[in-house]
Structures are given as C-alpha cells and as structure tokens.
Design an enzyme around this catalytic site. Structure first.
Site, mmCIF file in Angstrom:
data_model
loop_
_atom_site.group_PDB
_atom_site.id
_atom_site.type_symbol
_atom_site.label_atom_id
_atom_site.label_comp_id
_atom_site.label_asym_id
_atom_site.label_seq_id
_atom_site.Cartn_x
_atom_site.Cartn_y
_atom_site.Cartn_z
ATOM 1 N N LYS A 14 1.050 -1.405 -0.216
ATOM 2 C CA LYS A 14 0.124 -0.055 -0.063
ATOM 3 C C LYS A 14 0.876 1.382 0.333
ATOM 4 O O LYS A 14 0.576 2.281 -1.000
ATOM 5 C CB LYS A 14 -1.046 -0.208 1.642
ATOM 6 C CG LYS A 14 -1.720 -1.213 0.726
ATOM 7 C CD LYS A 14 -2.288 -0.802 2.603
ATOM 8 C CE LYS A 14 -2.217 -1.010 3.982
ATOM 9 N NZ LYS A 14 -1.923 -2.025 4.436
ATOM 10 N N ARG A 89 -10.064 1.064 8.279
ATOM 11 C CA ARG A 89 -9.883 -0.295 8.313
ATOM 12 C C ARG A 89 -10.472 -0.907 9.293
ATOM 13 O O ARG A 89 -10.749 -2.216 9.816
ATOM 14 C CB ARG A 89 -8.240 -0.743 9.296
ATOM 15 C CG ARG A 89 -7.324 -0.917 8.575
ATOM 16 C CD ARG A 89 -5.687 0.006 9.976
ATOM 17 N NE ARG A 89 -4.498 -1.409 9.061
ATOM 18 C CZ ARG A 89 -3.362 -0.586 9.061
ATOM 19 N NH1 ARG A 89 -3.636 1.112 8.310
ATOM 20 N NH2 ARG A 89 -2.073 -1.281 9.397
ATOM 21 N N ARG A 128 10.610 -6.579 5.613
ATOM 22 C CA ARG A 128 11.372 -5.342 5.746
ATOM 23 C C ARG A 128 11.480 -5.450 7.467
ATOM 24 O O ARG A 128 11.721 -3.918 7.699
ATOM 25 C CB ARG A 128 9.249 -4.722 5.800
ATOM 26 C CG ARG A 128 9.421 -3.398 6.775
ATOM 27 C CD ARG A 128 7.918 -2.468 6.216
ATOM 28 N NE ARG A 128 6.869 -3.237 6.561
ATOM 29 C CZ ARG A 128 5.809 -2.986 6.489
ATOM 30 N NH1 ARG A 128 4.901 -2.480 5.220
ATOM 31 N NH2 ARG A 128 4.984 -2.999 7.307
ATOM 32 N N ARG A 134 10.649 -0.316 12.299
ATOM 33 C CA ARG A 134 9.623 -0.299 13.340
ATOM 34 C C ARG A 134 9.149 -1.066 14.040
ATOM 35 O O ARG A 134 9.649 -2.734 14.008
ATOM 36 C CB ARG A 134 8.201 -0.780 11.923
ATOM 37 C CG ARG A 134 8.160 0.544 11.220
ATOM 38 C CD ARG A 134 6.638 0.435 9.873
ATOM 39 N NE ARG A 134 5.963 -0.482 10.558
ATOM 40 C CZ ARG A 134 4.640 -0.168 9.315
ATOM 41 N NH1 ARG A 134 5.236 0.111 8.294
ATOM 42 N NH2 ARG A 134 4.459 -0.615 10.131
ATOM 43 N N ARG A 145 -0.781 -9.293 13.524
ATOM 44 C CA ARG A 145 -1.909 -8.315 12.108
ATOM 45 C C ARG A 145 -2.749 -8.303 11.265
ATOM 46 O O ARG A 145 -3.693 -8.366 11.195
ATOM 47 C CB ARG A 145 -0.362 -6.810 11.887
ATOM 48 C CG ARG A 145 -0.338 -6.023 12.597
ATOM 49 C CD ARG A 145 0.854 -5.515 12.605
ATOM 50 N NE ARG A 145 1.574 -4.632 11.304
ATOM 51 C CZ ARG A 145 2.631 -5.062 10.944
ATOM 52 N NH1 ARG A 145 3.937 -5.735 11.796
ATOM 53 N NH2 ARG A 145 2.620 -4.038 9.303
HETATM 54 P P1 AMP Z 1 0.733 0.786 9.281
HETATM 55 O O1 AMP Z 1 2.007 1.675 8.762
HETATM 56 O O2 AMP Z 1 -0.537 0.874 7.978
HETATM 57 O O3 AMP Z 1 0.361 -0.295 8.678
HETATM 58 O O4 AMP Z 1 -0.109 0.827 10.332
HETATM 59 C C1 AMP Z 1 0.690 0.481 11.161
HETATM 60 C C2 AMP Z 1 -0.374 0.039 12.363
HETATM 61 O O5 AMP Z 1 -1.772 1.593 12.817
HETATM 62 C C3 AMP Z 1 -1.222 -0.427 11.938
HETATM 63 O O6 AMP Z 1 -0.839 -2.176 12.609
HETATM 64 C C4 AMP Z 1 -2.379 -0.297 13.493
HETATM 65 O O7 AMP Z 1 -2.209 -0.242 14.763
HETATM 66 C C5 AMP Z 1 -2.065 1.460 13.204
HETATM 67 N N1 AMP Z 1 -3.445 1.865 11.875
HETATM 68 C C6 AMP Z 1 -2.886 2.411 11.011
HETATM 69 N N2 AMP Z 1 -3.613 3.109 10.353
HETATM 70 C C7 AMP Z 1 -5.598 2.201 11.535
HETATM 71 C C8 AMP Z 1 -6.736 3.051 11.475
HETATM 72 N N3 AMP Z 1 -7.007 3.446 9.866
HETATM 73 N N4 AMP Z 1 -6.891 2.234 12.004
HETATM 74 C C9 AMP Z 1 -6.911 1.598 13.277
HETATM 75 N N5 AMP Z 1 -5.385 1.231 13.714
HETATM 76 C C10 AMP Z 1 -4.852 1.807 12.647
#
Ligand code: AMP
Length: 190
Positions: A14, A89, A128, A134, A145
C-alpha cells in the site's frame, strides 16, 4: 475530484503504490499508520494511546484514529484529491469516512484492493523488519496484524463492493507492473 482508498493486508504494498499514485495523479497521500508514528514521535496524547495498540499489533480505537485523521485533513488544501493509505480499517471507519468526505463536499471514488497471498505477505514483512526499524515488524506482532486484518478489516471490502466502488488488483510481481494496473483504473476515473 479523485479520492482513492488503497486497501490490502499489512505488507501488500500500500505504502509503495500510494507514493507512486500520489505523484502521478497529484493526490495528497494520507497514511494513518504514518500519522500514528508521527504522533508517537511527538509524544501527543493520541500518540500515547496509539502506541499501546500498535506495539501489540492491534488496531488503534476508531475514535482515536478518526481524530488523528480529522486534524490532519483540516490542514490539507481543499482542492486536492486524496489517497487514503491504511484507512478505513473497520466498517465503522468506512462509515465515518463517508461523513468526513461529505464535510469536504466530496466522496470516495474507488477502493483498490492489493491482493497478495499470506505466505508472500509474511516474507515481505520479515524482510521489511530487517531494513526498517518499525516496532511492530516482529514475528509475534506480524501474525497478530494479519489476524486482525482478516477479522476486522476484510469486511470493509464488502462495504465498498455493495457501493460498486471495489476494484481488486493483482498485488504480486514487479512494482511498476502493479502500478500500471492501478493507473489503468485511475486514468478512467480522473
Ligand atoms: P500501517 O503503517 O498502515 O501498517 O499501520 C501501522 C499500525 O498503525 C497498524 O497496525 C495499526 O495498529 C495502526 N493503524 C494505522 N491505521 C489504522 C486505522 N485506520 N485504524 C486503526 N489502527 C490503525
């Protein structure tokens, strides 16, 4: 105005595709994961809440993530389309997004779902973990996740399918080939 939701499991690409889409189609890139990491870095009240969920591989509660998103959108130029990366999400977030877009006099144009099988996702996320620092890229959190994605996030697809805004994209292969598939769809919508 073109407003795109890019959707897919953790590790589906993404972030990579969002950057390319935002450049070619001149869209503001909004990654809620990045906004959370920034809030954590700045030690804001929302950041403290977000961190406790992210580190466990869980979703940040809807009201917190919506507040984080809202305050970011307020600062964006009104005439620019948006690519949403990692939001919505949950179905509750998808519903909230309708309202948010209404307040900005616009709506979601399409949801692009990057389809990648689980084994490939695991390989990518572990790779990654070696290159990016991270806190949530470790085996235990990665599995959590992916489980959260299947239980809480997958139903969002049905929400957009019903609205005829759903477009699946084959998310494996060369990054540029995947981007070409996306571009073909967005060229028709812009
Ligand atoms: P990402 O960078 O998109 O993989 O997001 C990393 C983490 O941030 C996710 O595993 C969630 O814990 C949190 N997160 C990001 N976007 C959302 C969302 N729309 N709703 C809830 N948690 C989110």
């Amino acid at each position: 105005m073109l407003n795109v939701v890019i959707f897919g499991a953790p590790g589906s690409g993404k972030g990579t595709q969002s950057k390319k889409i935002s450049e070619k189609f001149n869209l503001a890139h909004v990654s809620t994961g990045e906004l959370c990491r920034r809030a954590i870095h700045n030690n804001t009240a929302e950041g403290v809440i977000a961190k406790s969920y992210i580190d466990k591989g869980e979703l940040v509660p809807d009201d917190t993530i919506i507040d984080i998103l809202d305050s970011f959108l307020e600062k964006l130029p009104v005439d620019k389309g948006i690519i949403f990366d990692g939001f919505p999400r949950t179905v509750a977030q998808a519903e909230a997004l309708i309202q948010i877009m209404k307040e900005h006099d616009t709506k979601v144009s399409v949801l692009l779902n990057l389809e990648v099988e689980r084994e490939e996702l695991l390989n990518r996320l572990l790779k990654r973990a070696e290159t990016e620092n991270r806190s949530d890229d470790n085996m235990e959190t990665i599995n959590k996740r992916l489980e959260v994605y299947e239980k809480q996030t997958l139903p969002v697809i049905e929400f957009y399918r019903k609205k005829r805004l759903y477009k699946p994209i084959k998310g494996i292969g060369d990054v540029n080939d995947i981007f070409d598939r996306i571009s073909d769809i967005l060229d028709e919508l812009k």
